[in-house]
Structures are given as structure tokens and as C-alpha cells.
Design a protein around this motif. Structure first.
Motif, PDB file in Angstrom:
ATOM      1  N   ASP A 189       0.460  -1.447  -0.763  1.00  0.00           N
ATOM      2  CA  ASP A 189      -0.069   0.048  -0.030  1.00  0.00           C
ATOM      3  C   ASP A 189       0.711   1.426  -0.208  1.00  0.00           C
ATOM      4  OD1 ASP A 189       0.850   0.718   2.636  1.00  0.00           O
ATOM      5  OD2 ASP A 189      -0.973   0.398   4.232  1.00  0.00           O
ATOM      6  N   SER A 190       2.185   0.426  -0.237  1.00  0.00           N
ATOM      7  CA  SER A 190       3.244   1.872  -0.074  1.00  0.00           C
ATOM      8  C   SER A 190       3.362   2.300  -1.183  1.00  0.00           C
ATOM      9  CB  SER A 190       4.492   1.195   0.427  1.00  0.00           C
ATOM     10  OG  SER A 190       5.570   2.561   0.352  1.00  0.00           O
ATOM     11  N   PHE A 191       3.464   3.579  -1.236  1.00  0.00           N
ATOM     12  CA  PHE A 191       4.299   4.990  -2.640  1.00  0.00           C
ATOM     13  C   PHE A 191       5.665   4.199  -3.444  1.00  0.00           C
ATOM     14  CE2 PHE A 191       6.074   8.510  -4.721  1.00  0.00           C
ATOM     15  CZ  PHE A 191       5.383   8.209  -6.170  1.00  0.00           C
ATOM     16  N   VAL A 228      -1.445  -2.900  -5.839  1.00  0.00           N
ATOM     17  CA  VAL A 228      -0.704  -2.467  -5.033  1.00  0.00           C
ATOM     18  C   VAL A 228      -2.798  -1.841  -4.154  1.00  0.00           C
ATOM     19  CG1 VAL A 228      -1.527  -0.653  -6.972  1.00  0.00           C
ATOM     20  CG2 VAL A 228      -0.328   0.441  -4.321  1.00  0.00           C
ATOM     21  N   PHE A 229      -2.683  -1.536  -3.339  1.00  0.00           N
ATOM     22  CA  PHE A 229      -3.717  -1.534  -2.174  1.00  0.00           C
ATOM     23  C   PHE A 229      -4.095  -0.244  -1.408  1.00  0.00           C
ATOM     24  CE2 PHE A 229      -2.596  -5.860  -1.964  1.00  0.00           C
ATOM     25  CZ  PHE A 229      -3.766  -6.381  -1.934  1.00  0.00           C
ATOM     26  N   ASP A 230      -4.902   0.121  -1.356  1.00  0.00           N
ATOM     27  CA  ASP A 230      -5.690   1.976  -0.689  1.00  0.00           C
ATOM     28  C   ASP A 230      -5.055   1.754   0.858  1.00  0.00           C
ATOM     29  OD1 ASP A 230      -6.603   2.448  -3.494  1.00  0.00           O
ATOM     30  OD2 ASP A 230      -8.978   1.993  -2.716  1.00  0.00           O
ATOM     31  N   ARG A 231      -4.434   2.728   0.741  1.00  0.00           N
ATOM     32  CA  ARG A 231      -3.870   2.941   1.986  1.00  0.00           C
ATOM     33  C   ARG A 231      -5.035   3.202   3.553  1.00  0.00           C
ATOM     34  NH1 ARG A 231       0.506   5.859   4.181  1.00  0.00           N
ATOM     35  NH2 ARG A 231       1.462   4.537   2.363  1.00  0.00           N
ATOM     36  N   LYS A 232      -5.044   2.652   4.450  1.00  0.00           N
ATOM     37  CA  LYS A 232      -6.320   3.028   5.422  1.00  0.00           C
ATOM     38  C   LYS A 232      -5.197   3.596   6.066  1.00  0.00           C
ATOM     39  CE  LYS A 232      -8.179  -0.847   3.522  1.00  0.00           C
ATOM     40  NZ  LYS A 232      -6.372  -1.064   2.669  1.00  0.00           N
ATOM     41  N   SER A 233      -6.350   5.586   6.522  1.00  0.00           N
ATOM     42  CA  SER A 233      -5.601   6.116   7.229  1.00  0.00           C
ATOM     43  C   SER A 233      -6.886   6.865   7.550  1.00  0.00           C
ATOM     44  CB  SER A 233      -4.418   6.865   6.041  1.00  0.00           C
ATOM     45  OG  SER A 233      -4.298   7.948   6.362  1.00  0.00           O
ATOM     46  N   LYS A 234      -6.386   8.270   8.212  1.00  0.00           N
ATOM     47  CA  LYS A 234      -8.290   8.844   8.497  1.00  0.00           C
ATOM     48  C   LYS A 234      -8.080   9.739   7.246  1.00  0.00           C
ATOM     49  CE  LYS A 234      -6.680   9.315  13.864  1.00  0.00           C
ATOM     50  NZ  LYS A 234      -5.942  10.260  14.730  1.00  0.00           N
ATOM     51  N   PHE A 235      -7.280  10.469   6.223  1.00  0.00           N
ATOM     52  CA  PHE A 235      -7.294  10.929   5.025  1.00  0.00           C
ATOM     53  C   PHE A 235      -6.460  10.335   4.228  1.00  0.00           C
ATOM     54  CE2 PHE A 235      -3.924  12.987   7.893  1.00  0.00           C
ATOM     55  CZ  PHE A 235      -2.422  12.448   7.202  1.00  0.00           C
ATOM     56  N   SER A 284      -3.116   9.791  -3.869  1.00  0.00           N
ATOM     57  CA  SER A 284      -3.221  10.599  -4.116  1.00  0.00           C
ATOM     58  C   SER A 284      -1.958  10.026  -5.496  1.00  0.00           C
ATOM     59  CB  SER A 284      -3.485  12.096  -4.290  1.00  0.00           C
ATOM     60  OG  SER A 284      -1.857  12.411  -3.311  1.00  0.00           O
ATOM     61  N   ARG A 285      -0.552  10.615  -4.717  1.00  0.00           N
ATOM     62  CA  ARG A 285       0.570  10.433  -5.700  1.00  0.00           C
ATOM     63  C   ARG A 285       0.653   8.442  -5.822  1.00  0.00           C
ATOM     64  NH1 ARG A 285       4.446   9.185  -0.986  1.00  0.00           N
ATOM     65  NH2 ARG A 285       2.409   8.564   0.300  1.00  0.00           N
ATOM     66  N   LEU A 286       0.194   7.776  -5.249  1.00  0.00           N
ATOM     67  CA  LEU A 286       0.147   6.628  -5.922  1.00  0.00           C
ATOM     68  C   LEU A 286      -1.022   6.722  -7.900  1.00  0.00           C
ATOM     69  CD1 LEU A 286      -0.809   3.863  -3.641  1.00  0.00           C
ATOM     70  CD2 LEU A 286       1.145   3.950  -5.064  1.00  0.00           C
ATOM     71  N   GLU A 287      -1.959   7.247  -7.356  1.00  0.00           N
ATOM     72  CA  GLU A 287      -2.895   7.416  -8.587  1.00  0.00           C
ATOM     73  C   GLU A 287      -2.226   7.809  -9.265  1.00  0.00           C
ATOM     74  OE1 GLU A 287      -6.071   6.860  -9.174  1.00  0.00           O
ATOM     75  OE2 GLU A 287      -5.949   6.068  -6.919  1.00  0.00           O
ATOM     76  N   LEU A 299       1.107   8.106 -10.098  1.00  0.00           N
ATOM     77  CA  LEU A 299       2.173   6.844 -10.688  1.00  0.00           C
ATOM     78  C   LEU A 299       1.755   6.256 -11.526  1.00  0.00           C
ATOM     79  CD1 LEU A 299       5.599   6.231 -10.248  1.00  0.00           C
ATOM     80  CD2 LEU A 299       3.935   4.700  -8.027  1.00  0.00           C
ATOM     81  N   LEU A 300       0.535   5.281 -10.931  1.00  0.00           N
ATOM     82  CA  LEU A 300       0.118   4.490 -11.789  1.00  0.00           C
ATOM     83  C   LEU A 300      -0.558   4.949 -12.875  1.00  0.00           C
ATOM     84  CD1 LEU A 300      -1.890   2.625  -9.266  1.00  0.00           C
ATOM     85  CD2 LEU A 300       0.584   1.698  -9.855  1.00  0.00           C
ATOM     86  N   ASN A 301      -0.784   6.305 -13.149  1.00  0.00           N
ATOM     87  CA  ASN A 301      -1.378   6.811 -14.139  1.00  0.00           C
ATOM     88  C   ASN A 301      -0.562   6.773 -15.062  1.00  0.00           C
ATOM     89  OD1 ASN A 301      -4.031   7.456 -14.432  1.00  0.00           O
ATOM     90  ND2 ASN A 301      -4.483   8.580 -13.157  1.00  0.00           N
ATOM     91  N   LYS A 302       0.599   7.292 -15.022  1.00  0.00           N
ATOM     92  CA  LYS A 302       1.898   7.397 -15.863  1.00  0.00           C
ATOM     93  C   LYS A 302       2.686   6.111 -16.097  1.00  0.00           C
ATOM     94  CE  LYS A 302       3.876  11.998 -13.181  1.00  0.00           C
ATOM     95  NZ  LYS A 302       4.031  12.862 -14.975  1.00  0.00           N
ATOM     96  N   PHE A 303       2.318   5.645 -15.933  1.00  0.00           N
ATOM     97  CA  PHE A 303       3.045   3.663 -16.216  1.00  0.00           C
ATOM     98  C   PHE A 303       1.900   3.117 -16.713  1.00  0.00           C
ATOM     99  CE2 PHE A 303       6.467   5.626 -13.264  1.00  0.00           C
ATOM    100  CZ  PHE A 303       7.232   5.993 -14.028  1.00  0.00           C
ATOM    101  N   ASN A 304       1.277   3.917 -17.023  1.00  0.00           N
ATOM    102  CA  ASN A 304      -0.267   3.026 -17.177  1.00  0.00           C
ATOM    103  C   ASN A 304      -0.509   1.740 -16.865  1.00  0.00           C
ATOM    104  OD1 ASN A 304      -1.980   2.238 -19.262  1.00  0.00           O
ATOM    105  ND2 ASN A 304      -1.470   1.432 -20.505  1.00  0.00           N
ATOM    106  N   LEU A 305      -0.155   1.528 -15.668  1.00  0.00           N
ATOM    107  CA  LEU A 305      -0.186   0.611 -14.752  1.00  0.00           C
ATOM    108  C   LEU A 305      -1.768   0.316 -13.855  1.00  0.00           C
ATOM    109  CD1 LEU A 305       2.820   0.099 -13.520  1.00  0.00           C
ATOM    110  CD2 LEU A 305       2.123  -1.246 -15.235  1.00  0.00           C
ATOM    111  N   LEU A 306      -3.087   1.213 -13.805  1.00  0.00           N
ATOM    112  CA  LEU A 306      -4.086   1.248 -12.947  1.00  0.00           C
ATOM    113  C   LEU A 306      -4.704  -0.101 -12.877  1.00  0.00           C
ATOM    114  CD1 LEU A 306      -5.517   4.808 -13.386  1.00  0.00           C
ATOM    115  CD2 LEU A 306      -4.571   3.820 -12.253  1.00  0.00           C
ATOM    116  N   ASN A 307      -3.987  -1.047 -13.648  1.00  0.00           N
ATOM    117  CA  ASN A 307      -4.487  -3.017 -13.938  1.00  0.00           C
ATOM    118  C   ASN A 307      -4.122  -3.062 -12.902  1.00  0.00           C
ATOM    119  OD1 ASN A 307      -2.077  -2.016 -14.959  1.00  0.00           O
ATOM    120  ND2 ASN A 307      -3.016  -4.784 -16.458  1.00  0.00           N
ATOM    121  N   ARG A 308      -3.083  -2.335 -11.856  1.00  0.00           N
ATOM    122  CA  ARG A 308      -2.227  -3.729 -10.964  1.00  0.00           C
ATOM    123  C   ARG A 308      -3.108  -2.699  -9.682  1.00  0.00           C
ATOM    124  NH1 ARG A 308      -0.589  -6.781 -12.542  1.00  0.00           N
ATOM    125  NH2 ARG A 308       1.039  -7.579 -11.235  1.00  0.00           N
TER     126      ARG A 308
END
Length: 279
Positions: free
Chosen positions: A226-228, A243-250, A254-257, A259-268
Motif C-alpha cells: 500500500d506504499s508509494f 497495490v492497495f489503498d492505504r487505510k488512513s484518516k485522510f 493521490s501520489r499513487l494514482e 504514479l500508476l497513471n503515468k506508467f499506465n499501470l492502473l490495472n495493478r
């Protein structure tokens, strides 16, 4: 009973404290070997005299350095101690999608202290534009500026290595029950050992240094994170990862989205992964 539970908890705390100290020592060794540090530290209270005249430029760009929810956040991370022309924002991160309203004026003042701005997430660019009207470049994370070969120069094989092919688990947040079941299912399906380097029960891996972390990433068959930066190093070493969503208060995704968009890896993403196309 309560006394027994309390005693067990105290024993575990002592054991965990010892492990944490070993881990800190490994990180300290890494710092001393690979990171060149100044003889002074900077915070919002202590700014060395003549600091501005001692360097040509100052760079801010550390991970989530502009996240207002972190205790270390201070004007120093916006380089307010030096002249404007010397300030460089090299791919810093807010780590969140939206700033709280009560600090927007303060952040506007800080951000206007830079002539040129860059960030590492799309939402950070929107924050800067909203507060200052300035255009900010979205750059890659600084870790991606080094090649796999360059990272291998500091990679070190751990004393303890898995007995067979393995899934490396690197979660900064809590792993949900359904995610644990999914991990166990994949472990059985592909006959992979599970190596969780932030699980104190796996103490040989828990005390891994950053150099050993890199080695474990490179030699894993699959990475659960779940780490960037867990995702970044998976990309650098061209490793299959989920990659998993981080469980947090907020919201910290956004950084992960970006990153994955830039490398066309949203399917991960866990929500989109095809179990038959993981490896």
C-alpha cells in the motif's frame, strides 16, 4: 484474566522494543555509509546564522514534506530561511488531495515564496494552482531518477533469505482481512513463501536495512503493497505488484494514482487486478 494479558503485553513490548532498536541501528549504518549530512540540523526554531550565504541553492523535495498532518511540517520545509532565488521545489509531495481550509492562507504565503514549483502528484498541482494561480510541473519521484543498476550499487543481500520463491509484503497501513485471505490464496496457488518485512514476527526481515529492502524487492516474485515507494521500486525492478489503498484518516492515495497513471499501470490496483494475470 487481565493480569495474564497485561504480562504477555509487557513481554511483547520488551521484545518489540529490542527489535525496533536493531532496526534503527541498521538504518543508522545505512545513513552513515550512503548519506552525506551537514553538521547542523534545521527546524522552525533553530536556523544556523549565515546559512543563506553558505549555499548556492536549497532544495525541498522529500516525501510528503508538505503534508500538514505530519508533526515535522514547518516553514523550514518551504525554505523560508533563504532568499527566494535560491529556493528549489524538486518534486515534493503534499501526500493528500485537499488542504484543510484553516491553513490555506499560510500555505499560499509559503508557496508564493518560490519562483518555480514542481510536485509529484496531480492533486498537488491543483492545490498550488488554486492557492497561487501558478502552474506547477508534475515530476517523477526522485527515486525514479536512478536506474536499476544504480540502485544495485547499494543493494545488499540479507543474512536471512527466503527458502523458496516469495511474495514480499510491504504495508505501511493495516492489512484488511479480505486482503490477508487474498494473499494466502495467491501464496498457495503459486507456491510462494510470504515475506512481510514490517511484521515483527518475521524478525529477520523486520530488521532489514534500506539496502536489504532493495535486494528483497529485486528478488521477489510478487509484491503486495500500500506504499508509494513500494510501488516505485516494483516499477524500477519491473516486478509484478498489487497495490492497495492505504487505510488512513485522510486520503493518501493521490501520489499513487499519479504514479500508476503515468506508467499506465492502473490495472495493478487490487480493485482492478485479474487474478489470472498477476504474474
Amino acid at each position: 484474566n487481565k493480569k495474564i494479558r497485561k504480562s504477555i503485553k509487557e513481554i511483547l513490548n520488551i521484545r518489540y522494543k529490542s527489535l525496533d532498536n536493531k532496526r534503527k541501528k541498521e538504518f543508522k549504518k545505512f545513513e552513515e555509509k550512503f548519506i552525506k549530512k551537514s553538521k547542523f540540523t534545521i527546524n522552525k526554531i533553530t536556523i544556523p546564522k549565515e546559512l543563506n550565504n553558505s549555499y548556492d541553492y536549497f532544495i525541498t523535495g522529500s516525501d510528503q514534506v508538505w503534508n500538514p498532518y505530519y508533526n515535522y511540517n514547518s516553514p523550514a520545509y518551504f525554505l523560508d530561511f533563504c532568499t527566494k532565488k535560491k529556493r528549489i521545489a524538486l518534486s515534493p509531495s503534499f501526500g493528500i488531495t485537499n488542504l484543510p481550509n484553516n491553513i490555506k492562507d499560510e500555505y499560499t504565503k509559503y508557496l508564493n515564496g518560490f519562483e518555480y514549483l514542481s510536485v509529484r502528484e496531480d492533486s498537488g498541482r491543483k492545490i498550488i494552482e488554486e492557492l497561487t494561480g501558478k502552474k506547477a510541473s508534475v515530476l517523477i519521484d526522485p527515486t525514479l531518477m536512478l536506474s536499476k543498476q544504480e540502485w544495485n550499487n547499494i543493494s545488499i543481500k540479507p543474512k536471512k533469505v527466503p527458502n523458496k520463491k516469495y511474495i514480499m509484503v510491504y504495508f505501511l497501513g493495516k492489512i484488511k482481512n479480505d486482503e490477508k485471505l487474498y494473499l494466502q490464496e495467491l501464496s498457495k496457488r503459486y507456491d510462494l513463501e510470504i515475506v512481510n518485512i514490517l511484521d515483527r514476527k518475521q524478525k529477520e526481515y523486520y530488521i532489514s536495512s534500506p539496502s536489504q529492502f532493495i535486494w528483497l524487492i529485486e528478488h521477489a516474485e510478487l509484491i503486495f503493497t500500500d506504499s508509494f515507494h513500494g510501488s516505485v521500486f516494483s516499477i524500477i525492478y519491473k516486478k509484478p505488484f498489487i497495490v492497495f489503498d492505504r487505510k488512513s484518516k485522510f486520503n493518501m492515495n493521490s501520489r499513487l494514482e499519479t504514479l500508476l497513471n503515468k506508467f499506465n499501470l492502473l490495472n495493478r490496483k487490487y480493485s482492478q487486478i485479474d487474478i489470472n494475470q498477476i504474474l
